[in-house]
Design a protein around this motif. Sequence first.
Motif, PDB file in Angstrom:
ATOM      1  N   GLU A   1       0.474  -1.785  -2.854  1.00  0.00           N
ATOM      2  CA  GLU A   1      -0.621  -2.031  -2.096  1.00  0.00           C
ATOM      3  C   GLU A   1      -0.817  -3.277  -1.783  1.00  0.00           C
ATOM      4  O   GLU A   1      -1.640  -3.510  -0.654  1.00  0.00           O
ATOM      5  CB  GLU A   1      -1.750  -1.786  -3.588  1.00  0.00           C
ATOM      6  N   GLU A   2      -0.228  -4.244  -2.249  1.00  0.00           N
ATOM      7  CA  GLU A   2      -0.334  -5.575  -1.828  1.00  0.00           C
ATOM      8  C   GLU A   2       0.578  -5.642  -0.541  1.00  0.00           C
ATOM      9  O   GLU A   2       0.454  -6.742   0.022  1.00  0.00           O
ATOM     10  CB  GLU A   2       0.051  -6.684  -2.887  1.00  0.00           C
TER      11      GLU A   2
ATOM     12  N   MET B   1      -3.508  -0.811   2.669  1.00  0.00           N
ATOM     13  CA  MET B   1      -2.166  -0.517   2.416  1.00  0.00           C
ATOM     14  C   MET B   1      -1.225  -0.321   3.664  1.00  0.00           C
ATOM     15  O   MET B   1      -0.001  -0.619   3.598  1.00  0.00           O
ATOM     16  CB  MET B   1      -1.799   0.739   1.336  1.00  0.00           C
TER      17      MET B   1
ATOM     18  N   ASP C   1       4.723  -4.673  -4.948  1.00  0.00           N
ATOM     19  CA  ASP C   1       3.620  -3.932  -5.137  1.00  0.00           C
ATOM     20  C   ASP C   1       3.130  -3.345  -3.763  1.00  0.00           C
ATOM     21  O   ASP C   1       2.844  -4.030  -2.746  1.00  0.00           O
ATOM     22  CB  ASP C   1       2.455  -4.776  -5.690  1.00  0.00           C
TER      23      ASP C   1
END
Length: 365
Positions: free
Chosen positions: A313-314, A1, A311
Amino acid sequence: MNKKIQIAAISGAILFSIFVLTSSDNETSIPLPKPNSYSENDSVMILAENLDKPRAIAVYDNRIFVTEKGGTIRVIENDQLLESPLATFRTPNVFDGGLLGIAVHPNFSNNNFLYVFLTYEENGNLWNKVLRITEENNKLKDVEIIIDKIPGSSFYNGGFLKFGPDGKLYVGTGTVSDDSHLPQDINSLAGKILRLNDDGTIPSDNPFTNSPVYSLGHRHTQGMTWDDQNNLYVAEFGPEKNDEINLIKSGKNYGWPEQQCSGSDDFENAILCYDPSIEPGGILFYSGDKINFESKFILASMRASNLYQVDFEEGLSSQKSILSGNGRIRDVVEGPDGSIYVITSNTDGKGFPDRLDDRLLRILK
């Protein structure tokens, strides 16, 4: 992340620029839309027009409360903008100060408490304070000061406030100027995330004894949200570049002005960094099921004139536009039925307003 992510801009006219979002994995480009190409349809509904420099939204049941920078709280009830403001406050004539954030108390149905963030002038100095308003039938009944003497500025006041899942009031404040080191001063309220009880007292479990400071080292906070694990995320402006999305942890230092985004073990790294700036506004973790988003985090953007889903995380490779063609978008909140409400910000001095700006919109699906 925490992988390094950048945004590179392809040169061109402002209205037709293309932002290229790059990561180490892939590339994608998102066109910057023309402002003010409004179209009401079965997915987007216009609830109010001609709002004057609106700053923040709070929703309770069938009412939507909108602050206007000049000092008024407007009420939209049953999808109709009421003619008379709930309240009007005196504010200084500065570019990015005034009546800013607004929050509804979690027990609003019983106590009718609203909270607002207000810039004011005293003896030639600018300050900010948080007020608790008691309303009755869309009128002001009582006002109390919750916290005062937050250093003020013509440009960097922060001003966002929300109640967290713990029932505490969180307040985002700004730095006084880009050469100010007050965000690094634990005894100053500038450049901080503050955490308060609903009456303004200091929670016993705050990270610093007898202090409202929850985190420090912030430049110009613009939005905050919590995910379904009660993690707090904050969006904030950088200085023309290096806008940040930060995962806020109790007692941590986010670096301003010593660090932008990342680079030092002494500070927390941003989880997303925008270079150049997109001017992030309100941020939302969508918890409803009415709208099927690929990503749960929703981000308003002023300079990039979009409402995005992303997102965290992405990273930025996941970022996609939900709403465009409305010019600058400043705030986003979720309604009790799972609808999403946004306000545009084309009358704020940086946009391209038309005769009906600014607007409150509802995204239905």
